[in-house]
Design a protein around this motif. Structure first.
Motif, PDB file in Angstrom:
ATOM      1  N   ALA A 137       1.304  -1.123   0.521  1.00  0.00           N
ATOM      2  CA  ALA A 137       0.490   0.134   0.204  1.00  0.00           C
ATOM      3  C   ALA A 137       0.548   1.002   0.224  1.00  0.00           C
ATOM      4  O   ALA A 137       0.890   1.868  -0.812  1.00  0.00           O
ATOM      5  CB  ALA A 137      -1.399   0.240   1.445  1.00  0.00           C
ATOM      6  N   ALA A 138       1.740   0.773   0.973  1.00  0.00           N
ATOM      7  CA  ALA A 138       2.492   3.085   0.677  1.00  0.00           C
ATOM      8  C   ALA A 138       3.391   3.081  -0.730  1.00  0.00           C
ATOM      9  O   ALA A 138       3.516   4.027  -0.467  1.00  0.00           O
ATOM     10  CB  ALA A 138       4.179   1.998   1.463  1.00  0.00           C
ATOM     11  N   GLU A 139       3.852   1.926  -1.361  1.00  0.00           N
ATOM     12  CA  GLU A 139       4.662   2.146  -2.701  1.00  0.00           C
ATOM     13  C   GLU A 139       2.994   2.500  -3.546  1.00  0.00           C
ATOM     14  O   GLU A 139       3.802   3.199  -4.588  1.00  0.00           O
ATOM     15  CB  GLU A 139       4.849   0.067  -3.238  1.00  0.00           C
ATOM     16  CG  GLU A 139       4.870   0.183  -4.232  1.00  0.00           C
ATOM     17  CD  GLU A 139       6.510   1.505  -4.578  1.00  0.00           C
ATOM     18  OE1 GLU A 139       7.332   1.543  -6.475  1.00  0.00           O
ATOM     19  OE2 GLU A 139       7.672   2.334  -3.862  1.00  0.00           O
ATOM     20  N   GLY A 140       1.968   1.443  -3.397  1.00  0.00           N
ATOM     21  CA  GLY A 140       0.992   2.411  -4.461  1.00  0.00           C
ATOM     22  C   GLY A 140       1.138   5.044  -4.496  1.00  0.00           C
ATOM     23  O   GLY A 140       1.245   5.104  -4.973  1.00  0.00           O
ATOM     24  N   PHE A 141       0.882   4.352  -2.595  1.00  0.00           N
ATOM     25  CA  PHE A 141       0.950   6.213  -2.426  1.00  0.00           C
ATOM     26  C   PHE A 141       2.090   6.843  -2.122  1.00  0.00           C
ATOM     27  O   PHE A 141       1.979   7.760  -3.200  1.00  0.00           O
ATOM     28  CB  PHE A 141       0.957   6.262  -0.597  1.00  0.00           C
ATOM     29  CG  PHE A 141      -0.695   6.190   0.113  1.00  0.00           C
ATOM     30  CD1 PHE A 141      -1.534   6.848   0.005  1.00  0.00           C
ATOM     31  CD2 PHE A 141      -1.272   4.927   0.417  1.00  0.00           C
ATOM     32  CE1 PHE A 141      -3.132   6.962  -0.363  1.00  0.00           C
ATOM     33  CE2 PHE A 141      -2.232   4.348   1.285  1.00  0.00           C
ATOM     34  CZ  PHE A 141      -3.435   5.822   0.510  1.00  0.00           C
ATOM     35  N   ARG A 142       2.929   6.402  -2.921  1.00  0.00           N
ATOM     36  CA  ARG A 142       4.480   6.516  -3.299  1.00  0.00           C
ATOM     37  C   ARG A 142       4.686   7.006  -4.570  1.00  0.00           C
ATOM     38  O   ARG A 142       4.621   8.344  -5.057  1.00  0.00           O
ATOM     39  CB  ARG A 142       5.875   5.789  -2.803  1.00  0.00           C
ATOM     40  CG  ARG A 142       6.713   6.637  -2.739  1.00  0.00           C
ATOM     41  CD  ARG A 142       8.239   5.817  -3.277  1.00  0.00           C
ATOM     42  NE  ARG A 142       8.055   4.566  -4.022  1.00  0.00           N
ATOM     43  CZ  ARG A 142       8.811   5.215  -5.358  1.00  0.00           C
ATOM     44  NH1 ARG A 142       8.535   6.074  -5.851  1.00  0.00           N
ATOM     45  NH2 ARG A 142       8.384   4.461  -6.595  1.00  0.00           N
ATOM     46  N   ILE A 175       6.421  -6.926  -5.579  1.00  0.00           N
ATOM     47  CA  ILE A 175       7.606  -7.282  -4.434  1.00  0.00           C
ATOM     48  C   ILE A 175       7.296  -6.925  -3.315  1.00  0.00           C
ATOM     49  O   ILE A 175       7.810  -7.286  -2.403  1.00  0.00           O
ATOM     50  CB  ILE A 175       9.090  -6.048  -5.455  1.00  0.00           C
ATOM     51  CG1 ILE A 175       9.698  -7.454  -6.169  1.00  0.00           C
ATOM     52  CG2 ILE A 175      10.011  -7.175  -4.676  1.00  0.00           C
ATOM     53  CD1 ILE A 175      10.728  -6.870  -6.757  1.00  0.00           C
ATOM     54  N   ALA A 176       6.479  -5.812  -3.130  1.00  0.00           N
ATOM     55  CA  ALA A 176       6.239  -4.942  -1.702  1.00  0.00           C
ATOM     56  C   ALA A 176       5.720  -5.939  -1.621  1.00  0.00           C
ATOM     57  O   ALA A 176       5.011  -5.920  -0.309  1.00  0.00           O
ATOM     58  CB  ALA A 176       5.659  -3.760  -2.331  1.00  0.00           C
ATOM     59  N   LEU A 177       4.006  -6.333  -2.310  1.00  0.00           N
ATOM     60  CA  LEU A 177       3.227  -7.571  -1.958  1.00  0.00           C
ATOM     61  C   LEU A 177       3.847  -8.860  -1.778  1.00  0.00           C
ATOM     62  O   LEU A 177       3.537  -9.265  -0.274  1.00  0.00           O
ATOM     63  CB  LEU A 177       1.967  -7.716  -3.199  1.00  0.00           C
ATOM     64  CG  LEU A 177       1.012  -8.546  -3.226  1.00  0.00           C
ATOM     65  CD1 LEU A 177       0.431  -8.572  -1.905  1.00  0.00           C
ATOM     66  CD2 LEU A 177       0.572  -9.068  -4.010  1.00  0.00           C
ATOM     67  N   ARG A 178       5.317  -9.591  -1.781  1.00  0.00           N
ATOM     68  CA  ARG A 178       5.248 -10.493  -1.805  1.00  0.00           C
ATOM     69  C   ARG A 178       6.413 -10.341  -0.367  1.00  0.00           C
ATOM     70  O   ARG A 178       6.066 -11.055   0.870  1.00  0.00           O
ATOM     71  CB  ARG A 178       6.446 -11.284  -2.583  1.00  0.00           C
ATOM     72  CG  ARG A 178       7.174 -12.415  -2.266  1.00  0.00           C
ATOM     73  CD  ARG A 178       8.338 -12.810  -3.414  1.00  0.00           C
ATOM     74  NE  ARG A 178       7.329 -13.357  -4.314  1.00  0.00           N
ATOM     75  CZ  ARG A 178       6.674 -14.329  -4.696  1.00  0.00           C
ATOM     76  NH1 ARG A 178       7.019 -14.886  -4.034  1.00  0.00           N
ATOM     77  NH2 ARG A 178       5.905 -14.052  -5.674  1.00  0.00           N
ATOM     78  N   ALA A 229       5.295 -19.084  -2.883  1.00  0.00           N
ATOM     79  CA  ALA A 229       6.126 -20.161  -3.523  1.00  0.00           C
ATOM     80  C   ALA A 229       7.041 -19.909  -4.542  1.00  0.00           C
ATOM     81  O   ALA A 229       6.260 -18.617  -5.711  1.00  0.00           O
ATOM     82  CB  ALA A 229       5.371 -21.534  -4.082  1.00  0.00           C
ATOM     83  N   PRO A 230       8.220 -19.494  -5.000  1.00  0.00           N
ATOM     84  CA  PRO A 230       8.741 -19.271  -5.955  1.00  0.00           C
ATOM     85  C   PRO A 230       8.094 -18.839  -7.480  1.00  0.00           C
ATOM     86  O   PRO A 230       8.060 -18.207  -8.560  1.00  0.00           O
ATOM     87  CB  PRO A 230      10.082 -20.319  -6.238  1.00  0.00           C
ATOM     88  CG  PRO A 230      10.331 -20.698  -4.287  1.00  0.00           C
ATOM     89  CD  PRO A 230       8.978 -20.697  -4.112  1.00  0.00           C
ATOM     90  N   SER A 231       7.448 -19.729  -7.670  1.00  0.00           N
ATOM     91  CA  SER A 231       6.745 -20.336  -9.552  1.00  0.00           C
ATOM     92  C   SER A 231       5.336 -19.693  -8.789  1.00  0.00           C
ATOM     93  O   SER A 231       4.293 -19.899 -10.047  1.00  0.00           O
ATOM     94  CB  SER A 231       6.389 -21.896  -9.701  1.00  0.00           C
ATOM     95  OG  SER A 231       5.373 -22.849  -8.060  1.00  0.00           O
ATOM     96  N   ALA A 232       5.007 -19.274  -7.671  1.00  0.00           N
ATOM     97  CA  ALA A 232       3.682 -18.856  -7.607  1.00  0.00           C
ATOM     98  C   ALA A 232       3.227 -17.202  -8.302  1.00  0.00           C
ATOM     99  O   ALA A 232       4.734 -16.740  -7.566  1.00  0.00           O
ATOM    100  CB  ALA A 232       2.659 -18.571  -6.608  1.00  0.00           C
ATOM    101  N   PRO A 233       2.176 -17.535  -9.546  1.00  0.00           N
ATOM    102  CA  PRO A 233       2.342 -15.723  -9.505  1.00  0.00           C
ATOM    103  C   PRO A 233       1.184 -14.961  -8.717  1.00  0.00           C
ATOM    104  O   PRO A 233       1.254 -15.687  -7.648  1.00  0.00           O
ATOM    105  CB  PRO A 233       1.302 -15.714 -10.770  1.00  0.00           C
ATOM    106  CG  PRO A 233       0.221 -17.089 -10.924  1.00  0.00           C
ATOM    107  CD  PRO A 233       1.399 -18.041 -10.049  1.00  0.00           C
ATOM    108  N   LEU A 234       2.017 -13.512  -8.488  1.00  0.00           N
ATOM    109  CA  LEU A 234       0.908 -12.518  -7.858  1.00  0.00           C
ATOM    110  C   LEU A 234      -0.130 -12.033  -8.309  1.00  0.00           C
ATOM    111  O   LEU A 234       0.095 -11.038  -8.726  1.00  0.00           O
ATOM    112  CB  LEU A 234       2.464 -11.994  -7.009  1.00  0.00           C
ATOM    113  CG  LEU A 234       2.897 -11.899  -6.073  1.00  0.00           C
ATOM    114  CD1 LEU A 234       4.539 -11.314  -5.644  1.00  0.00           C
ATOM    115  CD2 LEU A 234       2.483 -13.044  -4.748  1.00  0.00           C
ATOM    116  N   THR A 235      -1.282 -12.746  -7.686  1.00  0.00           N
ATOM    117  CA  THR A 235      -2.761 -11.852  -7.904  1.00  0.00           C
ATOM    118  C   THR A 235      -3.092 -10.687  -7.843  1.00  0.00           C
ATOM    119  O   THR A 235      -2.551  -9.968  -6.785  1.00  0.00           O
ATOM    120  CB  THR A 235      -3.477 -13.032  -7.888  1.00  0.00           C
ATOM    121  OG1 THR A 235      -4.241 -13.358  -6.783  1.00  0.00           O
ATOM    122  CG2 THR A 235      -3.434 -14.381  -8.532  1.00  0.00           C
TER     123      THR A 235
END
Length: 232
Positions: A26-31, A152-155, A226-232
């Motif tokens: 969320a902070a990255e979005g506000f930035r 990456i911030a979500l991860r 998981a390394p192979s999982a896409p972040l939806t």
């Protein structure tokens, strides 16, 4: 050096924002929203961190998330609203639309509901609380841009939640990670994760045994990490 006045392209030019937000995503979005609007933004990830900032730094705007790891953001909003001299603008922030009433009751001037990705919505909410002398001059068309935070911030947020869930969290710590994940899931548009969080919260409200719900939520977070999982 004389600062440039706000203009149509950067209507928040000259504003300094302290964002009190525990979610990196969320902070990255506000930035990004602040950057494209001309404002400067600093972040604190807890009440304690925010109070340390405010001892040495006086921003124009403070945006406070209502759910923080060391307490409710409403506490800080009340402190800022009652302080003299008062911060020019205090905005509550939450993924829960019902939190607006809490923020305003605490003394917030306005409210931003997460996720907020629209540049026009962000600028409009900030500008409507600024005095006329801080407004950009001349006609201004609403920007159509959207921002998309780095996944990456979500991860990072999910990894933090996974760690708490595996620590046999209970009581206030479990309440915190539940609302944290609810906010993260909504910001990421992750419906299935959001539904799992709701099931856990509902079971906790009803006083049910929580082990299965916590395990389900922990497994869902792990799959997303998981390394192979896409972040939806």
């Amino acid at each position: 050096m004389q600062l440039r006045p706000p203009n149509a392209d950067q209507p928040l030019l000259g504003l300094t924002i302290l964002l009190v937000e525990d979610s990196r995503f969320a902070a990255e979005g506000f930035r990004l929203l602040a950057l494209r609007s001309g404002a400067r933004l600093r972040r604190a990830d807890s009440l304690a961190h925010a109070r340390r900032h405010l001892c040495v730094y006086r921003p124009t705007v403070v945006m406070v998330d209502l759910g923080l790891p060391d307490g409710s953001g409403a506490q800080l909003i009340t402190e800022l609203a009652q302080a003299r001299p008062r911060i020019d603008m205090i905005l509550g922030v939450s993924a829960d639309p019902e939190a607006e009433q809490i923020a305003r009751a605490a003394g917030a001037d306005g409210f931003l509901e997460k996720p907020i990705t629209s540049l026009a919505s962000f600028q409009t909410e900030v500008l409507r609380h600024l005095p006329p002398e801080r407004q950009p001059t001349g006609p201004r068309s609403l920007p159509r841009g959207m921002v998309e935070p780095d996944r990456i911030a979500l991860r990072d947020d999910l990894a933090h939640a996974a760690e708490v869930l595996k620590s046999d969290a209970e009581g206030e710590e479990l309440d915190y990670v539940t609302q944290f994940l609810a906010s993260v899931a909504r910001s990421a548009g992750d419906t299935r994760l959001s539904e799992a969080v709701d099931r856990l919260a509902d079971a906790r409200t009803k006083g049910e045994v929580l082990g299965a719900h916590v395990s389900e939520l922990s497994a869902m977070v792990d799959r997303r990490l998981a390394p192979s999982a896409p972040l939806t």
